[in-house]
Write a protein that holds these residues in place. Structure first.
Motif, PDB file in Angstrom:
ATOM      1  N   GLY A 113      -4.800  17.412  -0.423  1.00 14.71           N
ATOM      2  CA  GLY A 113      -5.339  16.168  -0.950  1.00 14.71           C
ATOM      3  C   GLY A 113      -4.698  14.947  -0.321  1.00 14.71           C
ATOM      4  O   GLY A 113      -3.610  15.021   0.267  1.00 14.71           O
ATOM      5  N   MET A 114      -5.377  13.814  -0.464  1.00 13.06           N
ATOM      6  CA  MET A 114      -4.872  12.544   0.043  1.00 13.06           C
ATOM      7  C   MET A 114      -5.211  11.449  -0.964  1.00 13.06           C
ATOM      8  O   MET A 114      -6.325  11.390  -1.490  1.00 13.06           O
ATOM      9  CB  MET A 114      -5.483  12.210   1.401  1.00 13.06           C
ATOM     10  CG  MET A 114      -4.947  10.924   2.013  1.00 13.06           C
ATOM     11  SD  MET A 114      -5.696  10.544   3.614  1.00 13.06           S
ATOM     12  CE  MET A 114      -7.370  10.158   3.095  1.00 13.06           C
ATOM     13  N   ILE A 115      -4.235  10.578  -1.230  1.00 13.56           N
ATOM     14  CA  ILE A 115      -4.396   9.482  -2.181  1.00 13.56           C
ATOM     15  C   ILE A 115      -3.939   8.186  -1.509  1.00 13.56           C
ATOM     16  O   ILE A 115      -2.867   8.141  -0.899  1.00 13.56           O
ATOM     17  CB  ILE A 115      -3.587   9.731  -3.470  1.00 13.56           C
ATOM     18  CG1 ILE A 115      -4.002  11.052  -4.123  1.00 13.56           C
ATOM     19  CG2 ILE A 115      -3.770   8.575  -4.449  1.00 13.56           C
ATOM     20  CD1 ILE A 115      -3.152  11.434  -5.314  1.00 13.56           C
TER      21      ILE A 115
ATOM     22  N   ALA B  82       0.845  -1.198   0.000  1.00  9.05           N
ATOM     23  CA  ALA B  82       0.000   0.000   0.000  1.00  9.05           C
ATOM     24  C   ALA B  82       0.878   1.245   0.000  1.00  9.05           C
ATOM     25  O   ALA B  82       2.048   1.218   0.412  1.00  9.05           O
ATOM     26  CB  ALA B  82      -0.924   0.002   1.213  1.00  9.05           C
ATOM     27  N   MET B  83       0.298   2.336  -0.482  1.00  8.68           N
ATOM     28  CA  MET B  83       1.004   3.617  -0.557  1.00  8.68           C
ATOM     29  C   MET B  83       0.037   4.731  -0.186  1.00  8.68           C
ATOM     30  O   MET B  83      -1.063   4.839  -0.740  1.00  8.68           O
ATOM     31  CB  MET B  83       1.528   3.849  -1.984  1.00  8.68           C
ATOM     32  CG  MET B  83       2.332   5.123  -2.144  1.00  8.68           C
ATOM     33  SD  MET B  83       3.977   4.993  -1.442  1.00  8.68           S
ATOM     34  CE  MET B  83       4.658   6.611  -1.834  1.00  8.68           C
ATOM     35  N   LEU B  84       0.453   5.570   0.785  1.00  9.67           N
ATOM     36  CA  LEU B  84      -0.331   6.721   1.199  1.00  9.67           C
ATOM     37  C   LEU B  84       0.397   7.991   0.784  1.00  9.67           C
ATOM     38  O   LEU B  84       1.581   8.173   1.105  1.00  9.67           O
ATOM     39  CB  LEU B  84      -0.538   6.717   2.713  1.00  9.67           C
ATOM     40  CG  LEU B  84      -1.239   7.938   3.306  1.00  9.67           C
ATOM     41  CD1 LEU B  84      -2.683   8.019   2.801  1.00  9.67           C
ATOM     42  CD2 LEU B  84      -1.195   7.920   4.826  1.00  9.67           C
ATOM     43  N   SER B  85      -0.296   8.882   0.063  1.00 12.37           N
ATOM     44  CA  SER B  85       0.295  10.146  -0.394  1.00 12.37           C
ATOM     45  C   SER B  85      -0.547  11.307   0.116  1.00 12.37           C
ATOM     46  O   SER B  85      -1.784  11.280   0.003  1.00 12.37           O
ATOM     47  CB  SER B  85       0.370  10.198  -1.923  1.00 12.37           C
ATOM     48  OG  SER B  85       1.189   9.158  -2.430  1.00 12.37           O
ATOM     49  N   ILE B  86       0.121  12.291   0.686  1.00 13.13           N
ATOM     50  CA  ILE B  86      -0.519  13.515   1.147  1.00 13.13           C
ATOM     51  C   ILE B  86       0.111  14.685   0.401  1.00 13.13           C
ATOM     52  O   ILE B  86       1.346  14.799   0.352  1.00 13.13           O
ATOM     53  CB  ILE B  86      -0.358  13.695   2.665  1.00 13.13           C
ATOM     54  CG1 ILE B  86      -0.991  12.504   3.403  1.00 13.13           C
ATOM     55  CG2 ILE B  86      -0.987  14.990   3.130  1.00 13.13           C
ATOM     56  CD1 ILE B  86      -0.748  12.521   4.888  1.00 13.13           C
TER      57      ILE B  86
ATOM     58  N   MET C 267      -8.031   5.357  -3.782  1.00 14.91           N
ATOM     59  CA  MET C 267      -9.006   6.366  -3.381  1.00 14.91           C
ATOM     60  C   MET C 267      -8.301   7.704  -3.268  1.00 14.91           C
ATOM     61  O   MET C 267      -7.140   7.774  -2.846  1.00 14.91           O
ATOM     62  CB  MET C 267      -9.654   5.992  -2.045  1.00 14.91           C
ATOM     63  CG  MET C 267     -10.487   4.725  -2.088  1.00 14.91           C
ATOM     64  SD  MET C 267     -11.274   4.368  -0.485  1.00 14.91           S
ATOM     65  CE  MET C 267      -9.824   3.999   0.507  1.00 14.91           C
ATOM     66  N   ALA C 268      -8.992   8.780  -3.655  1.00 16.35           N
ATOM     67  CA  ALA C 268      -8.402  10.119  -3.596  1.00 16.35           C
ATOM     68  C   ALA C 268      -9.480  11.126  -3.227  1.00 16.35           C
ATOM     69  O   ALA C 268     -10.622  11.037  -3.701  1.00 16.35           O
ATOM     70  CB  ALA C 268      -7.765  10.495  -4.931  1.00 16.35           C
ATOM     71  N   VAL C 269      -9.100  12.064  -2.376  1.00 13.56           N
ATOM     72  CA  VAL C 269      -9.963  13.188  -2.011  1.00 13.56           C
ATOM     73  C   VAL C 269      -9.130  14.459  -2.152  1.00 13.56           C
ATOM     74  O   VAL C 269      -8.087  14.605  -1.510  1.00 13.56           O
ATOM     75  CB  VAL C 269     -10.493  13.059  -0.571  1.00 13.56           C
ATOM     76  CG1 VAL C 269     -11.344  14.273  -0.221  1.00 13.56           C
ATOM     77  CG2 VAL C 269     -11.291  11.781  -0.410  1.00 13.56           C
ATOM     78  N   ILE C 270      -9.574  15.377  -3.040  1.00 11.59           N
ATOM     79  CA  ILE C 270      -8.817  16.607  -3.312  1.00 11.59           C
ATOM     80  C   ILE C 270      -9.785  17.785  -3.286  1.00 11.59           C
ATOM     81  O   ILE C 270     -10.439  18.084  -4.283  1.00 11.59           O
ATOM     82  CB  ILE C 270      -8.099  16.534  -4.682  1.00 11.59           C
ATOM     83  CG1 ILE C 270      -7.224  15.285  -4.760  1.00 11.59           C
ATOM     84  CG2 ILE C 270      -7.268  17.788  -4.915  1.00 11.59           C
ATOM     85  CD1 ILE C 270      -6.570  15.065  -6.098  1.00 11.59           C
ATOM     86  N   PRO C 271      -9.911  18.457  -2.159  1.00  8.81           N
ATOM     87  CA  PRO C 271     -10.721  19.685  -2.122  1.00  8.81           C
ATOM     88  C   PRO C 271      -9.916  20.877  -2.627  1.00  8.81           C
ATOM     89  O   PRO C 271      -8.705  20.953  -2.438  1.00  8.81           O
ATOM     90  CB  PRO C 271     -11.055  19.833  -0.634  1.00  8.81           C
ATOM     91  CG  PRO C 271      -9.910  19.174   0.061  1.00  8.81           C
ATOM     92  CD  PRO C 271      -9.425  18.071  -0.833  1.00  8.81           C
ATOM     93  N   SER C 272     -10.585  21.787  -3.309  1.00  2.00           N
ATOM     94  CA  SER C 272      -9.946  22.999  -3.826  1.00  2.00           C
ATOM     95  C   SER C 272     -10.770  24.215  -3.422  1.00  2.00           C
ATOM     96  O   SER C 272     -12.000  24.208  -3.568  1.00  2.00           O
ATOM     97  CB  SER C 272      -9.813  22.946  -5.354  1.00  2.00           C
ATOM     98  OG  SER C 272      -9.014  21.856  -5.760  1.00  2.00           O
TER      99      SER C 272
END
Length: 570
Positions: free
Chosen positions: A490-492, A466-470, A504-509
């Protein structure tokens, strides 16, 4: 049945051997027969490639539909090998976007290859030179003969470069109307050991269409012939000279009255000048000196007349002259790479316009491998280049658009660090761009600038499964007098478990301008299941939700898109 099959393949072999030129055939006929006999015994026909089919479903609330509720795309890329004759084949189908009245398209093409011969049929592209046919796609037929070890070579094509398209006043998407554009050309020459001389010819003409003329009286059918010659000469292992000159003959309106002209302006009978006739020259030269395996100098000059145009290029910048020197250096045991480009540029070569630009131009790129796990890279350039830009999540545009722009200046600094155990990585990016948009093959006066700062941290988890990106991105875009700031954390999350892979990704702008504050929440989930070693199924879902304080300019909406993709490799 086996005897019939072998007889059929022997017949195909005889046909192939007959069409091969005798000079080429006589060199290794015994090897050809030996290889073909072996293929007859073991896998005379081989095929490999991939097939994929994708369906897209969309639902939007609070805004006019931006794409169709359902669309389908089918694509296949295969290579067929029959007795050593390799034939790459491409097939693409996409239904039209009826909401924007975009035409559906079907792309099919095949390029069988045998030894030094290649045949192109269907939707293909070829490259003669930068001034003639420069990678422009066509639907038709083409042929290439070229030896790997050098010698005489030849390329030719005939086909449709652009299909006719009339203007639709009800369409929200601005598409340029055009006539059906047909063309043919050839390139031939000789190359050996870095030396080359080549001659190219391109002839392109538009076919008149009364319906398009009535709906779009501002456009006219054009005709263009370009003659081009290229020369390359290698002087030992260190010195190399290159040169190219092209002459473009253009009737901007092929319907005008003909003019009396000489043989040179008539392209030896291939072209008839009329009252809209223009002729222009483009040429360039370069001299390369390899001081050392890690150091090289390139002297160059490029000149393109005002009005020079090739209808075999998608976009062509003209009216400039550039002189400069490029250098390439590898320092500190190749840990530091330095590339420079310094020179001068001027336009308005014939003083047709009031303003004339003459300036120094240059670029610098440095890459430094500080440690095996730490890399720095930076560059600056004021060299004008054509770029494709993507307007990401811009609610003011009818669709997420891709547009052409000229980059006047750009600067970038990037750093990438990864721990020695590859469990952690950190990336930072700072970027600036100064742009001018291109509309209908012309550089407009609309300018924009873009500033961007981005950071991303990644961490491997669950035994590298697994890989977590912030990440965090700040962007400021200014178009004329309008300035928009955006902040996008954002977080992926990516995870692989046996035959399953999902992300999964959540990117608010958050956008701010003079009208107030607006938010766009973008989230997506994607799941991929490996059905077998050669096939997989992928599901994806994306939602974009916008809210803000200026609904008159940027309406509140919710956009949901689901995709299903199947791929089979063989």
């Amino acid at each position: 049945m086996v005897a019939i099959t072998q007889n059929m393949f022997r017949a195909i072999l005889h046909i192939i051997l007959v069409v091969i030129p005798l000079s080429s055939f006589a060199q290794d006929v015994e090897q050809v027969i030996k290889r073909t006999t072996e293929r007859l015994k073991d896998q005379p026909i081989q095929i490999h490639g991939q097939f994929q089919m994708q369906g897209t479903m969309n639902q939007i609330r609070g805004l006019e539909q931006r794409i169709d509720p359902f669309s389908l795309q089918i694509q296949a890329n295969t290579t067929l090998d029959i007795l050593g004759v390799q034939a790459p084949f491409q097939f693409t189908y996409c239904d039209g976007k009826t909401l924007y009245r975009l035409p559906s398209f079907l792309i099919t093409g095949i390029s069988p290859h045998y030894r030094n011969f290649t045949l192109h049929a269907g939707d293909r592209s070829m490259h003669f030179s930068d001034y003639t046919l420069a990678g422009h796609g066509f639907r038709g037929i083409g042929f290439e003969y070229q030896k790997k070890d050098g010698g005489w070579f030849a390329l030719t094509f005939y086909g449709r470069l652009k299909r006719s398209f009339s203007n639709d006043i009800e369409s929200r998407q601005s598409l340029e109307p055009s006539f059906k554009r047909m063309g043919y050309g050839f390139k031939t020459g000789y190359q050996k050991n870095g030396n080359e001389i080549a001659l190219s010819l391109l002839h392109v003409s538009d076919r008149e269409n009364n319906a398009i003329i009535v709906q779009s009286p501002g456009i006219s059918p054009a005709e263009n012939v370009v003659l081009d010659i290229q020369i390359k000469k290698q002087f030992g292992p260190k010195w190399k000279l290159e040169g190219e000159v092209a002459r473009s003959l253009l009737n901007r309106d092929a319907r005008q009255l003909s003019l009396e002209s000489g043989t040179w302006d008539r392209a030896f009978g291939l072209f008839t000048p009329n009252t809209s006739f223009e002729k222009h020259i483009a040429w360039k030269a370069a001299f390369n000196y390899k001081i050392h395996p890690r150091h090289q100098l390139d002297f160059y000059i490029d000149h393109v007349d005002p009005g020079f145009r090739s209808l075999g290029a998608l976009f062509f910048q003209n009216d400039f002259e550039r002189i400069g020197i490029r250098t390439h250096h590898a320092l500190a045991k190749q840990k530091i790479l330095v590339n420079t480009d310094l020179g001068s540029e001027k336009n308005n070569l014939r003083a047709f316009e009031g303003n004339r630009l003459q300036r120094l131009r240059g670029s610098l790129r440095i890459q430094w491998q500080v440690l095996p796990q730490w890399l720095w890279a930076g560059n600056y350039s004021n060299i004008r280049q054509t770029n494709k830009l993507y307007a990401y999540n811009n609610p003011a545009l009818p669709v997420d658009s891709i547009f052409l722009a000229i980059t006047n200046q750009q600067a970038q600094v990037q750093s990438v660090f990864q721990t020695s155990d590859h469990q952690h990585n950190l990336t930072g990016l700072i970027q600036y761009q100064d742009l001018q948009q291109i509309d209908q093959e012309k550089i407009t006066d609309q300018t924009s600038s873009n500033r961007l700062i981005s950071f991303q941290y990644g961490k491997r988890l669950m035994n590298d499964q697994a890989m977590l990106s912030i990440n965090f991105t700040w962007n400021k875009n200014q178009i004329d007098q309008v300035s928009i700031n955006s902040w996008s954390p954002g977080m992926i999350w990516n995870h692989r478990h046996r035959a399953w892979t999902y992300s999964m990704a959540v990117i608010p702008s958050i956008f701010t301008d003079k009208t107030g504050t607006n938010q766009i929440w973008s989230s997506r989930i994607q799941c991929k299941y490996q059905l077998s070693k050669k096939q997989y199924l992928q599901l994806a879902y994306r939602t974009i939700n916008r809210s803000g304080s200026a609904p008159a300019l940027y309406p509140v909406f919710n956009d949901q898109t689901a995709k299903i993709l199947y791929q089979f490799q063989f």
